[in-house]
Write an enzyme that holds these catalytic residues in place. Structure first.
Site, PDB file in Angstrom:
ATOM      1  N   LYS A   1      -5.925   6.027   3.402  1.00 37.24           N
ATOM      2  CA  LYS A   1      -4.711   6.609   3.962  1.00 37.24           C
ATOM      3  C   LYS A   1      -3.909   5.501   4.624  1.00 37.24           C
ATOM      4  O   LYS A   1      -4.480   4.473   4.982  1.00 37.24           O
ATOM      5  CB  LYS A   1      -5.013   7.721   4.951  1.00 37.24           C
ATOM      6  CG  LYS A   1      -6.203   7.511   5.877  1.00 37.24           C
ATOM      7  CD  LYS A   1      -6.261   6.309   6.749  1.00 37.24           C
ATOM      8  CE  LYS A   1      -5.130   6.161   7.734  1.00 37.24           C
ATOM      9  NZ  LYS A   1      -5.262   4.928   8.576  1.00 37.24           N
TER      10      LYS A   1
ATOM     11  N   LEU B   1      -6.910  -1.703   0.485  1.00 37.96           N
ATOM     12  CA  LEU B   1      -5.806  -2.612   0.776  1.00 37.96           C
ATOM     13  C   LEU B   1      -4.744  -1.918   1.628  1.00 37.96           C
ATOM     14  O   LEU B   1      -4.740  -0.688   1.757  1.00 37.96           O
ATOM     15  CB  LEU B   1      -5.191  -3.103  -0.536  1.00 37.96           C
ATOM     16  CG  LEU B   1      -6.093  -4.020  -1.370  1.00 37.96           C
ATOM     17  CD1 LEU B   1      -5.517  -4.195  -2.763  1.00 37.96           C
ATOM     18  CD2 LEU B   1      -6.285  -5.368  -0.684  1.00 37.96           C
TER      19      LEU B   1
ATOM     20  N   HIS C   1      -1.203   0.242  -2.600  1.00 35.91           N
ATOM     21  CA  HIS C   1      -1.881   1.460  -3.036  1.00 35.91           C
ATOM     22  C   HIS C   1      -1.365   1.948  -4.383  1.00 35.91           C
ATOM     23  O   HIS C   1      -2.150   2.255  -5.273  1.00 35.91           O
ATOM     24  CB  HIS C   1      -1.731   2.566  -1.986  1.00 35.91           C
ATOM     25  CG  HIS C   1      -2.594   2.360  -0.779  1.00 35.91           C
ATOM     26  ND1 HIS C   1      -2.639   3.269   0.260  1.00 35.91           N
ATOM     27  CD2 HIS C   1      -3.429   1.352  -0.435  1.00 35.91           C
ATOM     28  CE1 HIS C   1      -3.489   2.825   1.186  1.00 35.91           C
ATOM     29  NE2 HIS C   1      -3.971   1.658   0.783  1.00 35.91           N
TER      30      HIS C   1
ATOM     31  N   ARG D   1      -0.527  -3.114  10.746  1.00 38.93           N
ATOM     32  CA  ARG D   1       0.045  -1.916  11.380  1.00 38.93           C
ATOM     33  C   ARG D   1       1.348  -2.213  12.110  1.00 38.93           C
ATOM     34  O   ARG D   1       2.069  -1.292  12.487  1.00 38.93           O
ATOM     35  CB  ARG D   1      -0.981  -1.301  12.328  1.00 38.93           C
ATOM     36  CG  ARG D   1      -2.211  -0.771  11.601  1.00 38.93           C
ATOM     37  CD  ARG D   1      -3.371  -0.553  12.558  1.00 38.93           C
ATOM     38  NE  ARG D   1      -4.580  -0.177  11.856  1.00 38.93           N
ATOM     39  CZ  ARG D   1      -5.432  -1.052  11.318  1.00 38.93           C
ATOM     40  NH1 ARG D   1      -5.182  -2.355  11.394  1.00 38.93           N
ATOM     41  NH2 ARG D   1      -6.519  -0.639  10.696  1.00 38.93           N
TER      42      ARG D   1
END
Length: 329
Positions: A95, A72, A77, A164
């Site tokens: 990451k 995810l 996280h 992003r």
């Protein structure tokens, strides 16, 4: 047999875990969770996954799952990794490890408290190409490290919903790309850096489209990390300059797609390549070795906290805020 559950019907899933697991006889993907049932079932049918959950917590609680792959976005996280650890599962977490240092610390504390393995998915770290560069540097044959440069520039265009480019999901070039550069530098130095200076360019409030930072180490070594998701030349590069020579690695993140190790010393130059498989296959090899007690994790733990601490410090030095904590419904 290690039974794996995937959090998120993510595009990275097939190459990161589904295909590597299919090539092995000691693990299998048994379930996937996504909030959109149609998406989850299509993903499961496409990749031959038997079970589907539309609730992430339900996947974490499944008794037929031993290892959770958390694919995810970063904002999920911490909470779901901690929940998985507390449910007795090992976790391979994508990451960047968390949204910030505080979240990373809580995740690592949970791993220590539960005794469950928690590994950060820096897949490049497990490939023979990077391990060879690390071997050269740590052998001392080139002398002490003077400077290091790590660049990860790749175009990631903006589109509606692209994580992003979305601040609340943990977006930004440094989070998505620069985390690799930072991790390489820290691993090679085997030390934590100070952020000497940093700058960032944003095309949306708080979301860096490119970032550059100058780091210093107590040994006197310095490093430059650079990352960009703006349109332009693709460049993925690592170089270490030492007192008696230098070594560089072309394409350190995806060496299985082609790479070159170049060593310069005493006026001479030689090149090498390191034979290996896809980075994600090496990563799963390592995860399985850790679960079997044959290895200790190379990522996660204090290493993951250190990487997030450097990311936070770079954002602060660049005049941006470290990523916050947001748990979505």
């Amino acid at each position: 047999m290690i039974r794996i559950g995937i959090l998120g019907a993510a595009k990275i899933g097939p190459q990161a875990i589904i295909d590597p697991a299919a090539a092995r006889s000691d693990c299998e993907i048994v379930a996937v969770a996504a909030r959109d049932e149609t998406k989850a079932r299509t993903y499961a049918d496409t990749h031959g996954i038997a079970h589907v959950e539309t609730d992430y917590e339900a996947l974490v609680r499944r008794e037929d799952v031993d290892l959770i792959y958390n694919a995810l976005p970063p904002h999920r996280h911490a909470d779901l990794t901690i929940a998985a650890l507390e449910a007795g599962k090992a976790v391979l977490c994508e990451k960047p490890f968390a949204m910030n240092t505080a979240e990373a610390t809580r995740m690592v504390d949970a791993a220590h408290r539960t005794g469950q393995p928690l590994i950060e998915a820096f897949h490049y770290r497990f490939h023979p190409a990077f391990r060879r560069v690390l071997e050269i540097v740590r052998s001392g044959e080139l002398g002490a490290i003077k400077t290091m440069d790590a660049v990860f520039n790749v175009s990631i265009p903006y589109r509606e919903g692209e994580l992003r480019h979305t601040l609340d999901l943990g977006g930004g070039a440094l989070m998505d790309l620069g985390c690799y550069s930072i991790h390489m530098i820290r691993t090679l130095a085997d030390a934590e850096p100070d952020v000497l200076s940093a700058s960032a360019q944003c095309d949306r409030p708080g979301v860096d489209i490119s970032t550059k930072a100058h780091l210093g180490f107590s040994s006197g070594a310095s490093a430059t990390v650079e990352c960009s998701m703006a349109e332009g030349e693709r460049k993925i590069w690592l170089e270490v300059v030492c007192t008696d020579g230098c070594v560089s690695l072309l394409n350190p993140v995806h060496p299985h797609r082609g790479h070159k190790i170049t060593i310069r010393q005493g006026g001479e130059m030689r090149t090498e390549t390191a034979e290996g498989n896809v980075t994600y296959e090496h990563q799963l090899d390592h995860v399985m070795d850790v679960l079997a007690g044959r290895a200790t994790p190379l990522t996660g733990g204090a290493d993951a906290i250190g990487n997030m601490a450097t990311i936070d410090a770079i954002y602060s030095a660049a005049g941006l805020s470290p990523r916050g904590r947001l748990i979505s419904a």
